[in-house]
Scaffold this active site. Structure first.
Site, PDB file in Angstrom:
ATOM      1  N   PRO A  88       0.805  -1.226   0.000  1.00 59.37           N
ATOM      2  CA  PRO A  88       0.000   0.000   0.000  1.00 59.37           C
ATOM      3  C   PRO A  88       0.841   1.280   0.000  1.00 59.37           C
ATOM      4  O   PRO A  88       0.318   2.345  -0.303  1.00 59.37           O
ATOM      5  CB  PRO A  88      -0.814  -0.091   1.300  1.00 59.37           C
ATOM      6  CG  PRO A  88      -0.633  -1.467   1.808  1.00 59.37           C
ATOM      7  CD  PRO A  88       0.614  -2.013   1.220  1.00 59.37           C
ATOM      8  N   GLU A 115       2.215  -8.883   8.479  1.00 60.45           N
ATOM      9  CA  GLU A 115       2.266  -7.423   8.596  1.00 60.45           C
ATOM     10  C   GLU A 115       3.205  -6.794   7.568  1.00 60.45           C
ATOM     11  O   GLU A 115       3.390  -5.589   7.544  1.00 60.45           O
ATOM     12  CB  GLU A 115       2.710  -7.010  10.000  1.00 60.45           C
ATOM     13  CG  GLU A 115       1.802  -7.514  11.105  1.00 60.45           C
ATOM     14  CD  GLU A 115       0.378  -7.008  10.943  1.00 60.45           C
ATOM     15  OE1 GLU A 115       0.192  -5.789  10.876  1.00 60.45           O
ATOM     16  OE2 GLU A 115      -0.536  -7.856  10.878  1.00 60.45           O
ATOM     17  N   ARG A 153      -1.843  -8.133 -21.293  1.00 56.53           N
ATOM     18  CA  ARG A 153      -2.629  -7.770 -22.461  1.00 56.53           C
ATOM     19  C   ARG A 153      -1.958  -6.740 -23.348  1.00 56.53           C
ATOM     20  O   ARG A 153      -2.387  -6.505 -24.478  1.00 56.53           O
ATOM     21  CB  ARG A 153      -4.034  -7.320 -22.051  1.00 56.53           C
ATOM     22  CG  ARG A 153      -4.072  -6.098 -21.193  1.00 56.53           C
ATOM     23  CD  ARG A 153      -5.466  -5.844 -20.666  1.00 56.53           C
ATOM     24  NE  ARG A 153      -6.418  -5.461 -21.709  1.00 56.53           N
ATOM     25  CZ  ARG A 153      -6.397  -4.317 -22.353  1.00 56.53           C
ATOM     26  NH1 ARG A 153      -5.471  -3.416 -22.090  1.00 56.53           N
ATOM     27  NH2 ARG A 153      -7.299  -4.042 -23.276  1.00 56.53           N
ATOM     28  N   ASP A 168      -8.416   1.386 -26.009  1.00 54.62           N
ATOM     29  CA  ASP A 168      -8.849   1.283 -24.619  1.00 54.62           C
ATOM     30  C   ASP A 168      -9.007   2.631 -23.962  1.00 54.62           C
ATOM     31  O   ASP A 168      -8.377   3.599 -24.363  1.00 54.62           O
ATOM     32  CB  ASP A 168      -7.784   0.574 -23.777  1.00 54.62           C
ATOM     33  CG  ASP A 168      -7.677  -0.867 -24.146  1.00 54.62           C
ATOM     34  OD1 ASP A 168      -8.658  -1.402 -24.653  1.00 54.62           O
ATOM     35  OD2 ASP A 168      -6.598  -1.436 -23.913  1.00 54.62           O
TER      36      ASP A 168
HETATM   37  C1  9WO Z   1       1.943  -3.022   4.394  1.00 55.52           C
HETATM   38  C2  9WO Z   1       2.286  -1.769   4.824  1.00 55.52           C
HETATM   39  C3  9WO Z   1       1.588  -0.783   5.521  1.00 55.52           C
HETATM   40  C4  9WO Z   1       2.251   0.410   5.838  1.00 55.52           C
HETATM   41  C5  9WO Z   1       3.565   0.582   5.454  1.00 55.52           C
HETATM   42  C6  9WO Z   1       4.244  -0.433   4.725  1.00 55.52           C
HETATM   43  C7  9WO Z   1       3.580  -1.577   4.434  1.00 55.52           C
HETATM   44  N1  9WO Z   1       4.021  -2.662   3.786  1.00 55.52           N
HETATM   45  C8  9WO Z   1       3.038  -3.522   3.769  1.00 55.52           C
HETATM   46  C9  9WO Z   1       3.153  -4.810   3.149  1.00 55.52           C
HETATM   47  O1  9WO Z   1       4.113  -5.138   2.468  1.00 55.52           O
HETATM   48  N2  9WO Z   1       2.126  -5.633   3.432  1.00 55.52           N
HETATM   49  C10 9WO Z   1       2.099  -7.015   3.051  1.00 55.52           C
HETATM   50  C11 9WO Z   1       1.184  -7.223   1.889  1.00 55.52           C
HETATM   51  C12 9WO Z   1       1.576  -7.806   4.215  1.00 55.52           C
HETATM   52  C13 9WO Z   1       0.187  -7.374   4.601  1.00 55.52           C
HETATM   53  C14 9WO Z   1      -0.744  -7.431   3.429  1.00 55.52           C
HETATM   54  N3  9WO Z   1      -0.178  -6.867   2.264  1.00 55.52           N
HETATM   55  C15 9WO Z   1      -0.841  -5.986   1.510  1.00 55.52           C
HETATM   56  C16 9WO Z   1      -0.521  -5.513   0.253  1.00 55.52           C
HETATM   57  N4  9WO Z   1      -1.988  -5.430   1.863  1.00 55.52           N
HETATM   58  N5  9WO Z   1      -2.396  -4.595   0.911  1.00 55.52           N
HETATM   59  C17 9WO Z   1      -1.530  -4.634  -0.086  1.00 55.52           C
HETATM   60  C18 9WO Z   1      -1.662  -3.838  -1.262  1.00 55.52           C
HETATM   61  C19 9WO Z   1      -0.808  -4.015  -2.309  1.00 55.52           C
HETATM   62  C20 9WO Z   1      -0.954  -3.219  -3.436  1.00 55.52           C
HETATM   63  N6  9WO Z   1      -1.934  -2.306  -3.496  1.00 55.52           N
HETATM   64  C21 9WO Z   1      -2.781  -2.139  -2.491  1.00 55.52           C
HETATM   65  C22 9WO Z   1      -2.672  -2.897  -1.352  1.00 55.52           C
END
Ligand code: 9WO
Length: 260
Positions: A88, A115, A153, A168
């Protein structure tokens, strides 16, 4: 192109890769996808891929060694590969980024769980961190599938001629016009007359106006820096939307100059 996904849930990737255009690209040999189970690269008795965070606190963190071993196994030596962590806090994914990624020989998509991943793995091995939007998921797998789908794609020969990527939404900076098919009348609603006329130039003008109006209404931000040809400007003037478009583009340019 080689696409390799590092995950502790390899099953996530099974059915999304077995349908439609992605499936055909795999069968045609246009892409090779490897799904690597990080757990297989853990060396302890219990195949642990996570551990407690230093400094204390909730949850678990992905250990760096199984990740780096898995990465080394996935990496094609000598290939122009890009290691991407889905998270994120990454740079926001968009069509332009998909186009840039499509030019690499290999993409390695690292999917975190728990995490997050140990910071030293990120520093040492991750080329870029990508977010698909401002929300938190339970892991990077769904985000990796989004990136993978958008990139595949765009690869040469993946879309047939009837499904070209050049028309697109986003490809020319505008949202795509709306579509109609048979029947000509559905629940008392007719298809716009011009689409039935057989006049290709008139259809193209109609679609340009539709695209521009939709973009003005939904995503005016996309009009920033947009340039129209004299012929397009004439079409937009005749449709009575040129002033609105010019105003939007000018406003966006002013906003931008105030930012900097
Ligand atoms: C989460 C996170 C939060 C604050 C700062 C740094 C951070 N790194 C991560 C991270 O690598 N999280 C891992 C993947 C483990 C928890 C769940 N993860 C995740 C990836 N949740 N949401 C995403 C994500 C990836 C791409 N776009 C949106 C959300």
């Amino acid at each position: 192109m080689f696409i390799d996904c590092l995950t502790i849930f390899p099953e996530f990737f099974v059915s999304p890769l077995q349908e439609g255009i992605v499936r055909r690209a795999l069968l045609d040999g246009k892409i090779e996808i490897g799904v690597h189970n990080i757990r297989e690269y853990a060396t302890d008795r219990h195949s642990m891929t996570d551990d407690r965070p230093f400094g204390g606190g909730e949850g678990m963190v992905m250990k760096p060694e199984p990740l780096s071993r898995c990465l080394h196994a996935a990496r094609k030596e000598g290939a122009d590969s890009r290691v991407i962590l889905l998270s994120p806090v990454g740079e926001q994914f968009d069509q332009k980024m998909a186009e840039r990624l499509a030019s690499h020989e290999q993409l390695i998509l690292v999917c975190g769980r728990y995490e997050g991943v140990d910071e030293r793995f990120r520093q040492q091995y991750v080329d870029e961190e990508i977010s698909i939007g401002d929300y938190v998921l339970t892991g990077g797998e769904l985000a990796a599938l989004v990136v993978l789908d958008a990139v595949i794609r765009l690869l040469p020969g993946v879309l047939g001629c009837g499904e070209s990527a050049t028309n697109d939404s986003f490809s020319c900076g505008l949202l795509k016009h709306r579509q109609y098919t048979r029947p000509r009348v559905f629940e008392n609603m007719a298809v716009p007359e011009v689409l039935l006329s057989g006049d290709h130039a008139a259809v193209a003008r109609h679609r340009l106006v539709e695209s521009v109006v939709l973009t003005l209404q939904r995503r005016p931000d996309l009009l920033a820096g947009m340039r129209f040809t004299p012929a397009e400007r004439k079409t937009l003037r005749q449709a009575g939307v040129l002033d609105q478009v010019d105003t939007a583009i000018r406003t966006l340019a002013q906003e931008k100059s105030h930012e900097g």
